[in-house]
Structure formats: C-alpha cells, structure tokens
Design an enzyme around this catalytic site. Structure first.
Site, PDB file in Angstrom:
ATOM      1  N   LYS A  22      -2.485   3.608   6.696  1.00 23.55           N
ATOM      2  CA  LYS A  22      -2.724   2.328   7.377  1.00 23.55           C
ATOM      3  C   LYS A  22      -1.498   1.419   7.283  1.00 23.55           C
ATOM      4  CE  LYS A  22      -4.652  -2.046   6.137  1.00 23.55           C
ATOM      5  NZ  LYS A  22      -4.197  -2.715   4.942  1.00 23.55           N
ATOM      6  N   ASN A  23      -0.995   1.226   6.070  1.00 20.14           N
ATOM      7  CA  ASN A  23       0.064   0.229   5.913  1.00 20.14           C
ATOM      8  C   ASN A  23       1.392   0.671   6.512  1.00 20.14           C
ATOM      9  OD1 ASN A  23      -1.649  -1.649   4.862  1.00 20.14           O
ATOM     10  ND2 ASN A  23      -1.186  -1.198   2.711  1.00 20.14           N
ATOM     11  N   ARG A  93      -2.997  -9.138   8.419  1.00 21.39           N
ATOM     12  CA  ARG A  93      -1.778  -9.491   7.734  1.00 21.39           C
ATOM     13  C   ARG A  93      -0.522  -8.965   8.435  1.00 21.39           C
ATOM     14  NH1 ARG A  93      -0.691 -13.438   4.671  1.00 21.39           N
ATOM     15  NH2 ARG A  93       1.189 -13.074   3.481  1.00 21.39           N
ATOM     16  N   CYS A 117      -6.837  -9.699   4.141  1.00 19.31           N
ATOM     17  CA  CYS A 117      -7.740  -9.796   2.996  1.00 19.31           C
ATOM     18  C   CYS A 117      -7.454 -11.057   2.196  1.00 19.31           C
ATOM     19  CB  CYS A 117      -7.550  -8.589   2.070  1.00 19.31           C
ATOM     20  SG  CYS A 117      -8.179  -7.067   2.767  1.00 19.31           S
ATOM     21  N   ARG A 122      -0.879 -15.923  -0.198  1.00 23.84           N
ATOM     22  CA  ARG A 122      -0.047 -14.843   0.351  1.00 23.84           C
ATOM     23  C   ARG A 122       1.120 -15.455   1.131  1.00 23.84           C
ATOM     24  NH1 ARG A 122      -3.702  -9.834   2.422  1.00 23.84           N
ATOM     25  NH2 ARG A 122      -1.721  -8.773   2.093  1.00 23.84           N
ATOM     26  N   ASP A 306      -3.668  -1.625  -4.677  1.00 24.84           N
ATOM     27  CA  ASP A 306      -4.670  -1.243  -3.674  1.00 24.84           C
ATOM     28  C   ASP A 306      -5.645  -0.172  -4.185  1.00 24.84           C
ATOM     29  OD1 ASP A 306      -3.408  -3.048  -2.081  1.00 24.84           O
ATOM     30  OD2 ASP A 306      -2.411  -1.596  -0.797  1.00 24.84           O
ATOM     31  N   ARG A 398     -11.433  -1.941   8.752  1.00 21.38           N
ATOM     32  CA  ARG A 398     -10.048  -2.300   9.057  1.00 21.38           C
ATOM     33  C   ARG A 398      -9.085  -1.227   8.573  1.00 21.38           C
ATOM     34  NH1 ARG A 398      -8.415  -6.886   6.055  1.00 21.38           N
ATOM     35  NH2 ARG A 398      -6.469  -5.928   6.634  1.00 21.38           N
TER      36      ARG A 398
END
Ligand code: EPZ
Length: 419
Positions: A22-23, A93, A117, A122, A306, A398
């Site tokens: 995902k990231n 994000r 999130c 942040r 995570d 997500r």
C-alpha cells in the site's frame, strides 16, 4: 454500516498470498505525474487508498485504465490541472506526494492538507523544508497547501527527523530539478527503495535509496513506456505472521521479500514462535503460549510502528508482562481500549503500554480506530473465544485487499455483513 463477524478461536492454517505494498503504491501513483508518457503498474493492491489516488490523478488530467484488478495503465501526457480535487486529497495521507510530483512536473500545485489515520500530530515541516531548499515557495492557507516554483535547483538537504514521507516527497521534487540533490538522514523503508526503482525504470537517476544518504541527479524528462511491479507489502506479510502466532496456527506466507521481514522474525523467535524462510515465502507457526517481550518501534530496519497493534494482540496473550514503547506516533494505543473490552489487560499511557498477559481473549463488539488497529482487532477476534464484531471497516479497507477472504481461506470463521 458494514461489520465483520468473527467466531473464534481458530488456529490459522494454510497459504496466503501477499499483495503489493500500500505505502509504495500510494507514492508510485502520484510519481507517475513526473512522466510525460504512458506506463503500466503491476501488483497494485486493490484498496481504497489506491482507488482514491487514481481518482485524484484523473482530476489532474491523467488517463487511467485498469488492465485487471491489480494492473493499471496510466497516461500522464496531458496534465491539465494544477489544483487537485481538494476533498479527495483530504481523505488520506499520501496525497502529500502530489506536491513533490507536481512541483517537478508543473512547478505548481494546490492540495488539501493531507488526512489519513488519526495517530496524533502529523506535521509536514520536513517536506516543506525540502521543497524550499529546492527553490519552491510553499503556503498553507484555508486548509490547503499551495506550492509553486520558478525553477527547482538541486540542493543538500538534511532531514531533522527520519521521515518516510518527506524522504519520498523530496526525492519526487528533485527528479526533474536542475543539478544534484542529496538527502541526508533519509528514511530507509523498503518502499523508499521501491519508489526510487520505479523512477529509475522510467528514466530518473537516483542512487543510494535504502541508505541514509540518497543522491538524485536531475534529468530533463521521464519518458515512461515501461512496466513496473510494486514490491510486496511488508506490513501485510507481518500482519499474517503475527496472526499465525496469536492464533497458534501454521501459515505459509507467499510472495514476500523475507529480508524486509527480519525485524519481525527476530521478535517472533524471541517470544517462542517459529519462522522458516525459503526464497520468496516463509512458514510461521507457534504451538505454545508466546512469552513476554519488550518492543520499541523504530524506523526501518527497526520494528515497524505499522505492526505495533498486531504485536500488541500477541503480547496481550503472552506469558508475563510485556512493554511496548511507540517512538514514531503520539497516539497509536487507541486499540488497547478495544482489546481490553475483549479481556486483555493493557495499561497505555502516552507513548508506552504495559501488557499483563492473559490466557484468553473473549469476543466483543469493537471499533477500529485506524487501519492497523482494525487489522489487530481482526487478529484478536480470530484468537478470541466466541463472537467478535469489528466495526469501522472503512479504515481497514483503505489498506488491506480482500482481508476477510484471505483470512477465510486460511480457516478463519469471518463474514462481512451489512447492518
Ligand atoms: C508513513 O507515514 C506511512 N504512511 C505510515 O503508515 C507509517 O506509520 C509511517 O510512514 C512510519 O513508518 C504512508 O507511507 C502513506 P513519517 P509518514 O513522515 O510518511 C514526524 C499505515 O498504517 N514528522 O515517517 O507520514 C511524524 O510526526 C501508515 O500504513 C515530522 O515531525 O510518516 C512522525 O512522528 C500510518 N515532520 C515521524 O516523523 C515531518 O515533516 C515519522 O513520520 C514529517 C514527519
């Protein structure tokens, strides 16, 4: 409203295939804006954040074609807008990567301040510091970020904090800058290497990604015309590894890069679990109650934040008293209130939590407070006795592709229902 109903306990058994990260995907998609051409991205996880990223790219003028459920062809020859769809950018994000990419491509962009999130403050000051060092002007007004530049010129940038997002964003902004950029104290996560590999495949000149110093020699343009496959998801693989331990199961986890999982493997071995690495797969199993541990989350190659909530489930069932120190995010223990509803004995204060291990968890109605908290609650539901209902699935959707189907295929009694 949708919820997951899980009946446990079930020792998970069988094989599970890991999706693309995902990231990584949420950075590679905006990175395509740097390309004046067409490219194909494979192994894309089919998740909400990716769908949102695609909608935003379309809003800027890109043409997106899904070739199959995990491959996308992206045509970024005609980028017409420099204001991203603001509401969509506020939903997650990774929309901050539009700033680096669009500064590179059009020297101008406006996005909503990134959402995502709720893990505490942040800030994006390190991103801004990097853009300004390259010659951009960045303004935050009315909840939007507007960045412009006449020219971007390579610079030496020292990051005050090891930041995944700032490292990637500055890398994106410097790919088409004039001259050389050096990012010092860079983050080293696997997806940083993946974004650099993607950009290099498209014609960029980035060296040193995966170390704490990245050197970017600016190039005139990125032409595309290539395919690229997203790296397997380290965090999804780690989630299933910890699910195997929490459920006292035996899983083969396929399509992963075992090197990326060494930080998790080390802790699993320490608490009495077993891991056998073999090429691009690993077997993880556990036939006894895990023992206590002390964990501190750290940037890669340290133990990843995570996976902290999923590890929290394991430690809530471990023998003895464990401690987790969360050093990345201010507010990542919200899931412990939900686990306590299931019989865990966790005291969280600030960035530390103490886990008095219990012998069993019992099913309850619980609410995911963020993406990884949601994954942890599913793992807890599978390990717990009785019926667990997990709410707020939008967080989980997500970032995890087909999560309930993947768990069902390895034996979990889990269904999604509309209430
Ligand atoms: C990325 O967030 C991930 N998100 C997060 O994954 C992950 O938890 C985090 O990296 C750490 O690994 C994406 O990749 C989209 P950071 P990011 O910048 O880039 C501080 C998940 O569950 N900081 O590395 O936003 C910051 O407050 C998510 O998939 C500044 O002070 O994280 C934090 O304490 C959640 N100023 C620390 O640095 C800045 O300008 C690390 O944040 C930037 C960050």
């Amino acid at each position: 409203m949708e919820k997951l109903i899980i009946n446990g306990p079930t020792p998970l058994k069988g094989e599970v295939n890991i999706s693309g990260a995902k990231n990584s995907a949420v950075a590679i998609l905006p990175a395509t804006l740097l390309i004046d051409g067409v490219c194909t991205i494979n192994n894309v996880p089919n998740i909400m954040d990716v769908k949102l990223s695609c909608q935003i790219l379309e809003g800027l003028g890109a043409k997106i074609k899904w070739i199959d459920k995990n491959s996308i062809e992206i045509d970024t020859r005609n980028i017409t807008n420099t204001i991203a769809p603001i509401d969509l950018t506020r939903k997650f994000r990774a929309s901050y990567y539009l700033i680096g990419s669009m500064l590179g491509r059009k020297k101008e962009i406006e996005v909503g301040l990134p959402g995502g999130c709720n893990l505490g403050a942040r800030p994006i000051d390190q991103h801004i510091k990097g853009f300004e060092a390259l010659g951009a002007e960045v303004e935050i007004t009315g909840g939007n970020v507007r960045a412009t530049a006449k020219h971007l010129i390579g610079s030496n940038i020292y990051m005050d904090i090891v930041s995944v997002g700032a490292t990637i964003n500055v890398m994106l902004a410097s790919v088409l800058a004039e001259g050389t950029t050096i990012i010092d104290n860079a983050a080293k996560e696997p997806h940083i290497v993946d974004i650099a590999n993607f950009l290099n495949t498209m014609g960029a000149d980035i060296r040193g990604a995966g170390t704490d110093m990245i050197k970017i020699n600016g190039v005139k343009s990125l032409k595309g015309g290539q395919s690229y496959s997203v790296v397997p998801d380290q965090i999804e693989a780690g989630t299933f590894m910890l699910a195997a331990i929490a459920s006292k199961g035996d899983l083969i986890i396929k399509n992963c890069i075992t090197k990326h999982l060494e930080c998790i493997t080390a802790k699993i071995l320490e608490i009495g679990g077993n891991v056998d690495m073999n090429g691009d797969k690993l077997r993880v199993w556990c036939d006894k109650r895990p023992s206590k541990a002390i964990i501190k989350t750290l940037p890669y190659p340290g133990f990843p934040t995570d996976l902290q909530p999923q590890m929290g489930v394991v430690l809530s069932l471990a023998e003895g008293t464990s401690i987790i120190n969360e050093s990345i995010w201010e507010s990542r223990f919200q899931y412990t209130n939900e686990l306590n509803k299931m019989g865990a004995q966790i005291t969280a204060q600030g960035k530390s939590a103490i886990f008095e291990g219990v012998t069993k968890l019992s099913g309850a109605s619980v609410y995911s407070t963020d993406l990884r908290a949601g994954a942890a609650l599913i793992v807890a539901g599978i390990a717990a006795e009785g019926r667990t209902e997990v709410y707020n699935l939008e967080h989980i959707d997500r970032g995890y592709e087909n999560i309930e189907e993947k768990f069902r295929n390895i034996g979990a009694d889990i269904v999604r229902v509309v209430e």
